[in-house]
Write a protein that holds these residues in place. Structure first.
Motif, mmCIF file in Angstrom:
data_model
loop_
_atom_site.group_PDB
_atom_site.id
_atom_site.type_symbol
_atom_site.label_atom_id
_atom_site.label_comp_id
_atom_site.label_asym_id
_atom_site.label_seq_id
_atom_site.Cartn_x
_atom_site.Cartn_y
_atom_site.Cartn_z
ATOM 1 N N ASP A 22 0.829 -1.209 0.000
ATOM 2 C CA ASP A 22 0.000 0.000 0.000
ATOM 3 C C ASP A 22 0.861 1.257 0.000
ATOM 4 O OD1 ASP A 22 -2.211 -1.651 0.139
ATOM 5 O OD2 ASP A 22 -2.477 -1.413 2.301
ATOM 6 N N ASP A 23 1.907 1.269 0.827
ATOM 7 C CA ASP A 23 2.761 2.451 0.931
ATOM 8 C C ASP A 23 3.466 2.746 -0.387
ATOM 9 O OD1 ASP A 23 2.053 2.794 3.573
ATOM 10 O OD2 ASP A 23 3.757 1.654 4.346
ATOM 11 N N LEU A 24 3.928 1.709 -1.069
ATOM 12 C CA LEU A 24 4.600 1.908 -2.349
ATOM 13 C C LEU A 24 3.643 2.453 -3.396
ATOM 14 C CD1 LEU A 24 6.785 -1.331 -2.431
ATOM 15 C CD2 LEU A 24 7.632 1.014 -2.208
ATOM 16 N N VAL A 25 2.436 1.906 -3.461
ATOM 17 C CA VAL A 25 1.443 2.386 -4.424
ATOM 18 C C VAL A 25 1.099 3.845 -4.146
ATOM 19 C CG1 VAL A 25 -0.953 2.133 -5.192
ATOM 20 C CG2 VAL A 25 0.474 0.108 -4.914
ATOM 21 N N GLN A 26 0.886 4.192 -2.875
ATOM 22 C CA GLN A 26 0.519 5.559 -2.524
ATOM 23 C C GLN A 26 1.626 6.554 -2.829
ATOM 24 O OE1 GLN A 26 -0.821 5.519 1.558
ATOM 25 N NE2 GLN A 26 -2.535 4.141 1.113
ATOM 26 N N SER A 27 2.878 6.087 -2.832
ATOM 27 C CA SER A 27 3.990 6.986 -3.140
ATOM 28 C C SER A 27 4.313 7.010 -4.631
ATOM 29 C CB SER A 27 5.238 6.576 -2.347
ATOM 30 O OG SER A 27 5.688 5.290 -2.752
ATOM 31 N N GLY A 28 3.447 6.390 -5.454
ATOM 32 C CA GLY A 28 3.625 6.444 -6.896
ATOM 33 C C GLY A 28 4.569 5.409 -7.456
ATOM 34 N N GLN A 29 4.975 4.436 -6.660
ATOM 35 C CA GLN A 29 5.867 3.399 -7.145
ATOM 36 C C GLN A 29 5.063 2.171 -7.582
ATOM 37 O OE1 GLN A 29 9.682 2.985 -5.072
ATOM 38 N NE2 GLN A 29 9.020 4.542 -3.618
ATOM 39 N N HIS A 30 5.743 1.240 -8.213
ATOM 40 C CA HIS A 30 5.077 0.093 -8.801
ATOM 41 C C HIS A 30 5.638 -1.192 -8.194
ATOM 42 C CE1 HIS A 30 3.258 2.795 -11.693
ATOM 43 N NE2 HIS A 30 4.450 3.321 -11.907
ATOM 44 N N PRO A 31 5.029 -1.653 -7.092
ATOM 45 C CA PRO A 31 5.541 -2.852 -6.433
ATOM 46 C C PRO A 31 5.239 -4.118 -7.222
ATOM 47 C CG PRO A 31 3.520 -2.124 -5.377
ATOM 48 C CD PRO A 31 3.873 -1.077 -6.387
ATOM 49 N N ALA A 32 6.080 -5.103 -7.033
ATOM 50 C CA ALA A 32 5.865 -6.430 -7.598
ATOM 51 C C ALA A 32 6.220 -7.443 -6.524
ATOM 52 C CB ALA A 32 6.713 -6.645 -8.842
ATOM 53 N N THR A 33 5.631 -8.627 -6.623
ATOM 54 C CA THR A 33 5.808 -9.650 -5.598
ATOM 55 C C THR A 33 6.169 -10.986 -6.215
ATOM 56 O OG1 THR A 33 4.157 -8.571 -4.186
ATOM 57 C CG2 THR A 33 4.722 -10.857 -3.659
ATOM 58 N N GLN A 34 7.185 -11.611 -5.654
ATOM 59 C CA GLN A 34 7.515 -12.997 -6.000
ATOM 60 C C GLN A 34 7.235 -13.850 -4.768
ATOM 61 O OE1 GLN A 34 11.604 -13.641 -7.162
ATOM 62 N NE2 GLN A 34 11.384 -15.868 -7.144
ATOM 63 N N VAL A 35 6.320 -14.796 -4.894
ATOM 64 C CA VAL A 35 5.992 -15.672 -3.768
ATOM 65 C C VAL A 35 7.021 -16.802 -3.712
ATOM 66 C CG1 VAL A 35 4.261 -17.153 -2.709
ATOM 67 C CG2 VAL A 35 3.543 -15.107 -3.977
ATOM 68 N N LEU A 36 7.809 -16.810 -2.648
ATOM 69 C CA LEU A 36 8.873 -17.804 -2.480
ATOM 70 C C LEU A 36 8.380 -19.054 -1.773
ATOM 71 C CD1 LEU A 36 11.597 -15.299 -1.204
ATOM 72 C CD2 LEU A 36 11.257 -16.055 -3.559
ATOM 73 N N LEU A 37 7.354 -18.893 -0.925
ATOM 74 C CA LEU A 37 6.812 -20.023 -0.160
ATOM 75 C C LEU A 37 5.331 -19.791 0.048
ATOM 76 C CD1 LEU A 37 7.395 -22.621 1.583
ATOM 77 C CD2 LEU A 37 7.640 -21.062 3.532
ATOM 78 N N HIS A 38 4.528 -20.838 -0.198
ATOM 79 C CA HIS A 38 3.083 -20.766 -0.007
ATOM 80 C C HIS A 38 2.637 -22.174 0.367
ATOM 81 C CE1 HIS A 38 -1.173 -20.916 -1.235
ATOM 82 N NE2 HIS A 38 -1.212 -19.611 -1.046
#
Length: 245
Positions: A95-111
């Protein structure tokens, strides 16, 4: 590049490499050198400023170590995204990254589903061995790694899918299901990263990392999630507002 440098004081007790590094850092913070900008090579910069090459090299290395510059083979030295400053509030990194105008991405390492260990069970207020969803994710922004996020979720949140967690933030997914995160107990610290963490975060082995441990409760007081996160100290900071009461 010459217009970035001013008043190099050769009689000052402040080392020249530090003066140069500080002025480049101010140019990055002020937007004169936006992310992706290339710097002239160190030899050329040293000649322009009348400095020795070791002095210029040390100034550049200081900014590389702080995560403001990166050396890329065949490309040269480039400005990367500046340090992420995060307020200490009940929000997620996504949320913080989106609100600051950045573009987060996620790699799920364990699920995976797992039986809660004693410490996890205590934090989630459940019996040891109770099935929980164990997650480990690498969060990036602009292609740069920022944090390794490890979380445990109790029922009824164990059905969050790997695909959904890749596309959206965990708190975003929980809120979309009507979960109201109300209060959290959080501890912030620092330690040296282990080999795996430093490799994932593109840091040298043993580099200092910020740590955050959080237990979050919903509107009814029930525990929603327990997390242990590590962040790149060179790219990340927590910000706290203090009020005199």
């Amino acid at each position: 590049m010459n217009d970035l440098f001013y008043d190099l004081d050769r009689s000052s007790p402040v080392p020249l490499y530090f003066q140069v590094a500080r002025q480049i850092e101010q140019a990055i913070e002020g937007g004169k050198l936006p992310p992706g900008s290339r710097l002239d090579n160190e030899i050329h910069l040293a000649d322009q400023l009348g400095l020795s090459r070791p002095t210029m090299r040390r100034a550049i290395q200081q900014l590389v170590d702080k995560g403001l510059l990166v050396r890329k083979r065949g490309v040269g030295t480039q400005v990367v995204h500046g340090q992420v400053t995060r307020p200490v509030e009940l929000t997620s990194l996504h949320d913080d990254l989106v609100q600051s105008g950045q573009h987060p991405a996620t790699q799920v390492l364990l699920h995976e589903m797992d039986g809660a260990a004693d410490d996890v069970a205590g934090s989630l207020a459940i019996a040891p061995g109770t099935p929980v969803l164990h997650l480990r994710r690498l969060r990036t922004s602009g292609g740069e790694p920022l944090a390794v996020l490890e979380n445990w979720l109790p029922a009824p949140y164990t059905d969050l899918t790997l695909e959904a967690l890749t596309e959206r933030g965990m708190y975003q997914l929980l809120r979309s299901r009507g979960v109201g995160m109300r209060v959290a107990r959080q501890r912030i610290g620092a330690r040296r990263g282990n080999a795996e963490e430093c490799s994932l975060l593109d840091e040298r082995r043993g580099a200092p990392l910020l740590t955050m441990e959080r237990t979050t409760h919903d509107d009814s007081g029930r525990v929603v999630e327990y997390g242990r996160h590590v962040y790149r100290a060179s790219r990340y900071a927590f910000e706290v507002t203090l009020v005199d009461r």
